[in-house]
Design a protein around this motif. Structure first.
Motif, PDB file in Angstrom:
ATOM      1  N   ILE A  71      12.777  -4.907  -7.871  1.00  0.00           N
ATOM      2  CA  ILE A  71      12.783  -5.183  -9.309  1.00  0.00           C
ATOM      3  C   ILE A  71      13.893  -4.356  -9.939  1.00  0.00           C
ATOM      4  N   ASN A  72      14.947  -5.049 -10.417  1.00  0.00           N
ATOM      5  CA  ASN A  72      16.101  -4.373 -11.015  1.00  0.00           C
ATOM      6  C   ASN A  72      16.694  -3.321 -10.075  1.00  0.00           C
ATOM      7  N   GLY A  73      16.754  -3.676  -8.796  1.00  0.00           N
ATOM      8  CA  GLY A  73      17.351  -2.778  -7.817  1.00  0.00           C
ATOM      9  C   GLY A  73      16.426  -1.693  -7.302  1.00  0.00           C
ATOM     10  N   ILE A  74      15.220  -1.638  -7.829  1.00  0.00           N
ATOM     11  CA  ILE A  74      14.254  -0.612  -7.409  1.00  0.00           C
ATOM     12  C   ILE A  74      13.144  -1.282  -6.600  1.00  0.00           C
ATOM     13  N   THR A  75      12.775  -0.655  -5.492  1.00  0.00           N
ATOM     14  CA  THR A  75      11.708  -1.201  -4.647  1.00  0.00           C
ATOM     15  C   THR A  75      10.353  -0.796  -5.213  1.00  0.00           C
ATOM     16  N   ALA A  76       9.611  -1.777  -5.703  1.00  0.00           N
ATOM     17  CA  ALA A  76       8.274  -1.526  -6.240  1.00  0.00           C
ATOM     18  C   ALA A  76       7.242  -1.723  -5.129  1.00  0.00           C
ATOM     19  N   LYS A  77       6.314  -0.808  -5.032  1.00  0.00           N
ATOM     20  CA  LYS A  77       5.258  -0.889  -4.026  1.00  0.00           C
ATOM     21  C   LYS A  77       3.978  -1.427  -4.660  1.00  0.00           C
ATOM     22  N   TYR A  78       3.435  -2.462  -4.073  1.00  0.00           N
ATOM     23  CA  TYR A  78       2.199  -3.074  -4.561  1.00  0.00           C
ATOM     24  C   TYR A  78       1.053  -2.702  -3.627  1.00  0.00           C
ATOM     25  N   TYR A  79      -0.002  -2.141  -4.213  1.00  0.00           N
ATOM     26  CA  TYR A  79      -1.160  -1.702  -3.435  1.00  0.00           C
ATOM     27  C   TYR A  79      -2.356  -2.611  -3.700  1.00  0.00           C
ATOM     28  N   ALA A  80      -3.169  -2.764  -2.671  1.00  0.00           N
ATOM     29  CA  ALA A  80      -4.363  -3.608  -2.777  1.00  0.00           C
ATOM     30  C   ALA A  80      -5.561  -2.866  -2.200  1.00  0.00           C
ATOM     31  N   LEU A  81      -6.742  -3.288  -2.608  1.00  0.00           N
ATOM     32  CA  LEU A  81      -7.968  -2.703  -2.078  1.00  0.00           C
ATOM     33  C   LEU A  81      -8.213  -3.194  -0.666  1.00  0.00           C
ATOM     34  N   GLU A  82      -8.636  -2.298   0.203  1.00  0.00           N
ATOM     35  CA  GLU A  82      -9.018  -2.682   1.548  1.00  0.00           C
ATOM     36  C   GLU A  82     -10.375  -3.380   1.508  1.00  0.00           C
ATOM     37  N   ASP A  83     -10.619  -4.228   2.484  1.00  0.00           N
ATOM     38  CA  ASP A  83     -11.899  -4.919   2.594  1.00  0.00           C
ATOM     39  C   ASP A  83     -12.871  -3.998   3.327  1.00  0.00           C
ATOM     40  N   VAL A  84     -13.487  -3.083   2.572  1.00  0.00           N
ATOM     41  CA  VAL A  84     -14.359  -2.072   3.173  1.00  0.00           C
ATOM     42  C   VAL A  84     -15.692  -2.005   2.438  1.00  0.00           C
ATOM     43  N   ASN A  85     -16.660  -1.444   3.113  1.00  0.00           N
ATOM     44  CA  ASN A  85     -17.973  -1.194   2.533  1.00  0.00           C
ATOM     45  C   ASN A  85     -18.160   0.318   2.438  1.00  0.00           C
ATOM     46  N   ILE A  86     -18.366   0.822   1.235  1.00  0.00           N
ATOM     47  CA  ILE A  86     -18.578   2.251   1.026  1.00  0.00           C
ATOM     48  C   ILE A  86     -20.068   2.546   1.174  1.00  0.00           C
ATOM     49  N   SER A  87     -20.402   3.451   2.083  1.00  0.00           N
ATOM     50  CA  SER A  87     -21.805   3.738   2.372  1.00  0.00           C
ATOM     51  C   SER A  87     -22.137   5.189   2.065  1.00  0.00           C
TER      52      SER A  87
END
Length: 211
Positions: A71-87
């Motif tokens: 984006i405009n010469g800058i590398t943007a990092k996109y993060y997503a939630l992992e498919d996990v179960n919090i116990s």
């Protein structure tokens, strides 16, 4: 689905941080991968603080780097939630401090969701016709007392949020079947799809001590 068990003070500290819970909630509702800048704007914190929270959640296995984009010469990092179960399963290694932290977290989580539900209901009552019979009201009426016109209007009305409280008599097998059904259903709807909107779900079930 991978399971993450919060069984140490370190894991509790990472996951139960209020700001990180806000971040996770924001990403859940968004249903899309987000950049630290997007998250910082929504949360009202600096991009560096958002990145620090992301890195902590990455070490726990809750978040992952989904993709990058120029984006405009800058590398943007996109993060997503992992498919996990919090116990919060108990085990013999847990000490009292871990248990106490989990109790505080559960109270926080339940209160946040409850307050969100109350705000939602206030909006419904302030902006909609109170005389309209909804699906929840219909279930409390004897079938012979409901006209076909009322049933038709209910089926065509938008589905609204509700609280369902009941006592069911279940065998251990029944309880396991119900739990697995709910988990499987929710897991099948974790990805954002066209014509969908995010629904907040808080499910609490436990065997009652009859003493």
């Amino acid at each position: 689905m991978k399971e993450i068990i919060l069984d140490t003070p370190e894991k509790n500290k990472i996951y139960m941080n209020p700001q990180r819970q806000r971040l996770i909630r924001l990403m859940q509702v968004s249903g899309e991968a987000m950049t630290p800048k997007q998250l910082s704007n929504e949360l009202g914190i600096s991009p560096s603080a958002a990145t620090a929270h992301i890195k902590k959640l990455e070490t726990l296995g809750v978040l992952r780097l989904d993709h990058t984009k120029k984006i405009n010469g800058i590398t943007a990092k996109y993060y997503a939630l992992e498919d996990v179960n919090i116990s919060l399963k108990a085990n013999e290694q847990q000490n009292d401090s871990v248990v106490n932290e989990q109790e505080v977290f559960l109270n926080y989580m339940m209160n946040e969701n409850w307050q969100g539900f109350l705000e939602y209901k206030k909006g419904i009552w302030a902006g909609e016709d109170k005389s309209r019979v909804g699906a929840a009201e219909l279930t409390t009426v004897h079938p012979t007392e409901v006209s076909e016109d009322v049933i038709s209007s209910v089926h065509s009305a938008p589905v609204t949020g509700d609280v369902i409280s009941s006592v069911a008599f279940l065998t251990d097998e029944d309880a396991a079947e119900l739990k697995n059904y709910i988990i499987d259903f929710l897991e099948a709807h974790t990805d954002k799809q066209p014509n969908t909107k995010p629904w907040s779900t808080t499910l609490l079930a436990y065997p009652v001590d009859k003493k």
